[in-house]
Scaffold this motif. Structure first.
Motif, short mmCIF file in Angstrom:
data_model
loop_
_atom_site.label_atom_id
_atom_site.label_comp_id
_atom_site.label_asym_id
_atom_site.label_seq_id
_atom_site.Cartn_x
_atom_site.Cartn_y
_atom_site.Cartn_z
N ALA A 154 38.68 31.40 51.93
CA ALA A 154 39.45 30.90 50.79
C ALA A 154 39.51 31.91 49.66
CB ALA A 154 38.84 29.58 50.29
N TRP A 155 38.40 32.60 49.43
CA TRP A 155 38.37 33.63 48.38
C TRP A 155 39.29 34.79 48.72
CZ3 TRP A 155 37.13 33.74 43.56
CH2 TRP A 155 36.89 34.95 42.91
N LEU A 156 39.34 35.18 49.99
CA LEU A 156 40.23 36.26 50.42
C LEU A 156 41.70 35.87 50.22
CD1 LEU A 156 40.50 39.05 51.84
CD2 LEU A 156 40.60 37.80 54.00
N ILE A 157 42.04 34.64 50.59
CA ILE A 157 43.41 34.17 50.40
C ILE A 157 43.75 34.14 48.90
CG2 ILE A 157 44.95 32.20 50.70
CD1 ILE A 157 43.43 31.50 53.24
N TYR A 158 42.80 33.71 48.10
CA TYR A 158 43.03 33.66 46.66
C TYR A 158 43.28 35.05 46.09
CZ TYR A 158 42.11 32.70 41.72
OH TYR A 158 42.20 32.61 40.35
N LEU A 159 42.46 36.03 46.49
CA LEU A 159 42.64 37.39 46.00
C LEU A 159 43.96 38.00 46.47
CD1 LEU A 159 39.06 38.95 46.39
CD2 LEU A 159 40.15 38.08 44.32
N SER A 160 44.41 37.60 47.66
CA SER A 160 45.66 38.16 48.18
C SER A 160 46.87 37.73 47.38
CB SER A 160 45.85 37.75 49.64
OG SER A 160 46.12 36.37 49.76
N LEU A 161 46.73 36.71 46.53
CA LEU A 161 47.84 36.23 45.71
C LEU A 161 47.91 36.91 44.35
CD1 LEU A 161 47.53 32.40 46.48
CD2 LEU A 161 49.08 34.06 47.53
N GLY A 162 46.97 37.80 44.07
CA GLY A 162 47.00 38.55 42.82
C GLY A 162 47.92 39.75 42.93
N PRO A 163 48.84 39.96 42.00
CA PRO A 163 49.83 41.04 42.14
C PRO A 163 49.28 42.44 41.87
CG PRO A 163 50.15 39.86 40.07
CD PRO A 163 49.08 39.14 40.81
N ASP A 164 48.16 42.56 41.17
CA ASP A 164 47.63 43.87 40.80
C ASP A 164 46.41 44.22 41.64
OD1 ASP A 164 49.58 44.04 38.79
OD2 ASP A 164 48.28 42.96 37.38
N LYS A 165 46.20 45.51 41.84
CA LYS A 165 45.09 45.96 42.68
C LYS A 165 43.73 45.73 42.04
CE LYS A 165 45.35 50.70 40.89
NZ LYS A 165 45.56 52.12 41.25
N ASP A 166 43.70 45.56 40.73
CA ASP A 166 42.43 45.35 40.02
C ASP A 166 42.18 43.88 39.68
OD1 ASP A 166 41.88 48.07 40.05
OD2 ASP A 166 43.00 48.41 38.19
N ASP A 167 42.96 42.99 40.26
CA ASP A 167 42.78 41.56 39.94
C ASP A 167 41.46 41.02 40.44
OD1 ASP A 167 45.08 41.15 38.50
OD2 ASP A 167 46.30 40.60 40.25
N TYR A 168 40.88 41.67 41.45
CA TYR A 168 39.59 41.18 41.95
C TYR A 168 38.49 41.32 40.91
CZ TYR A 168 37.92 46.00 42.56
OH TYR A 168 37.50 47.28 42.34
N LEU A 169 38.71 42.19 39.91
CA LEU A 169 37.74 42.33 38.83
C LEU A 169 37.82 41.17 37.84
CD1 LEU A 169 38.13 46.15 38.12
CD2 LEU A 169 36.31 45.01 39.41
N HIS A 170 39.00 40.54 37.75
CA HIS A 170 39.21 39.41 36.84
C HIS A 170 39.88 38.29 37.62
CE1 HIS A 170 38.36 42.36 33.68
NE2 HIS A 170 39.27 43.14 34.23
N PRO A 171 39.14 37.65 38.54
CA PRO A 171 39.77 36.66 39.43
C PRO A 171 40.31 35.44 38.70
CG PRO A 171 37.37 36.61 39.64
CD PRO A 171 37.69 37.80 38.80
N GLY A 172 39.77 35.14 37.52
CA GLY A 172 40.26 33.97 36.81
C GLY A 172 41.71 34.10 36.38
N ALA A 173 42.18 35.32 36.18
CA ALA A 173 43.56 35.52 35.74
C ALA A 173 44.58 35.38 36.86
CB ALA A 173 43.69 36.91 35.09
N ILE A 174 44.12 35.37 38.12
CA ILE A 174 45.06 35.29 39.24
C ILE A 174 45.78 33.95 39.25
CG2 ILE A 174 45.21 35.29 41.77
CD1 ILE A 174 42.93 37.23 41.86
#
Length: 303
Positions: A55-75
């Protein structure tokens, strides 16, 4: 003549039988409600732990920027499927898929054939060195992949097989067949020998008995061996990155490295590609799931 009537008053202390409800007797092997609740709670917790990374991987894959994993709340505020569109349209995803399926299915077919015939021969036939053969196969698993790459590369280079799917399939079989042979040998041990004898009485050759009588009964074991072979070849990195030089022949595991450079890593594209990669694996698991549990448990009951 007089009649005497005796009035016998009912004694107030006379006990009255009270019908008690029969106590429910717990059946043998039946657990109490508290135990069942604890077990179900642990199963739910284990399921959450198992599905959380996906679920976390799917969530990160929806972030448009490559650095979104550093700020997952903004996704959550900017979810998009643009990563999937980029991977499907601007990478060699379908070439990677084709190469991966060729290698995985080729390894599965060849590995299961070799493992099934080897396991059946050792389970049924008593030829000189049959015990040593299985121990030699087991010993090959003690060597790390890094030790095997150099001599295999030299052999395939002499044979002209570098940068071919055949080289990757063969080298994958060298690590898959030993384990699957032991697995199939244990499963064939659970099939009664009387079936082989009945086949010989009916005039079948040993190969005919194996093909027409034994293999249909060994479907669960074959499913487990095939699933293990497919998953191993599907995600193998070291051999594929060494023996495949053309980027048009990269498998998924090697293709993911294209998103990582010396100073940068495009984690959003890697996450989207990883989600897409999981689709064929999940489909393959769905096809063989009926036989997986039977095959995994039956092979350990004997021999």
């Amino acid at each position: 003549m007089s009649t005497t009537t005796l009035d016998t008053a009912a004694s107030p202390a006379a006990p009255r039988a009270v019908a008690e409800a029969p106590r429910r007797v717990r059946r043998r092997g039946e657990s109490s409600p508290l135990v069942r609740a604890v077990v179900h709670g642990l199963l739910v917790l284990a399921s959450l732990i198992a599905t959380a990374p996906v679920a976390w991987l799917i969530y990160l894959s929806l972030g448009p920027d490559k650095d979104d994993y550093l700020h997952p709340g903004a996704i959550a505020e900017k979810m998009t499927f643009s990563n999937y569109a980029f991977v499907l349209q601007h990478t060699n995803f379908f070439k990677w898929f084709e190469s991966t399926m060729i290698v995985a299915l080729g390894t599965t077919l060849l590995g299961v054939v070799f493992a099934a015939t080897t396991g059946y021969a050792v389970s049924r036939m008593r030829f000189p060195g049959y015990r040593s053969l299985m121990w030699v196969l087991l010993l090959t698993q003690a060597f790390p992949i890094a030790v095997l790459i150099v001599p295999m590369y030299e052999i395939f280079s002499e044979l002209g097989l570098i940068d071919t799917y055949g080289a990757v399939i063969l080298v994958n079989c060298s690590t898959i067949v030993p384990y699957c042979a032991w697995l199939m040998k244990g499963y064939f041990d659970t099939i009664p020998v009387e079936i082989d004898e009945a086949g010989r009485v009916d005039g079948l050759t040993p190969f005919g008995t194996f093909l027409r009588l034994i293999l249909p009964l060994a479907r669960p074991g074959l499913a487990v061996a095939g699933f293990y072979s497919f998953i191993t070849a599907f995600g193998e990195v070291a051999f594929a990155s060494t023996f495949l030089l053309d980027d048009q022949k990269y498998t998924f595991a090697v293709g993911l490295q294209s998103f990582v450079s010396e100073h940068d890593a495009q984690w959003n594209y890697m996450a989207a590609t990883a989600v897409l990669i999981a689709v064929p694996v999940a489909a393959f698991f769905y096809l063989v799931q009926k036989n997986l549990v039977t095959g995994l448990t039956a092979g350990g009951t004997k021999g």
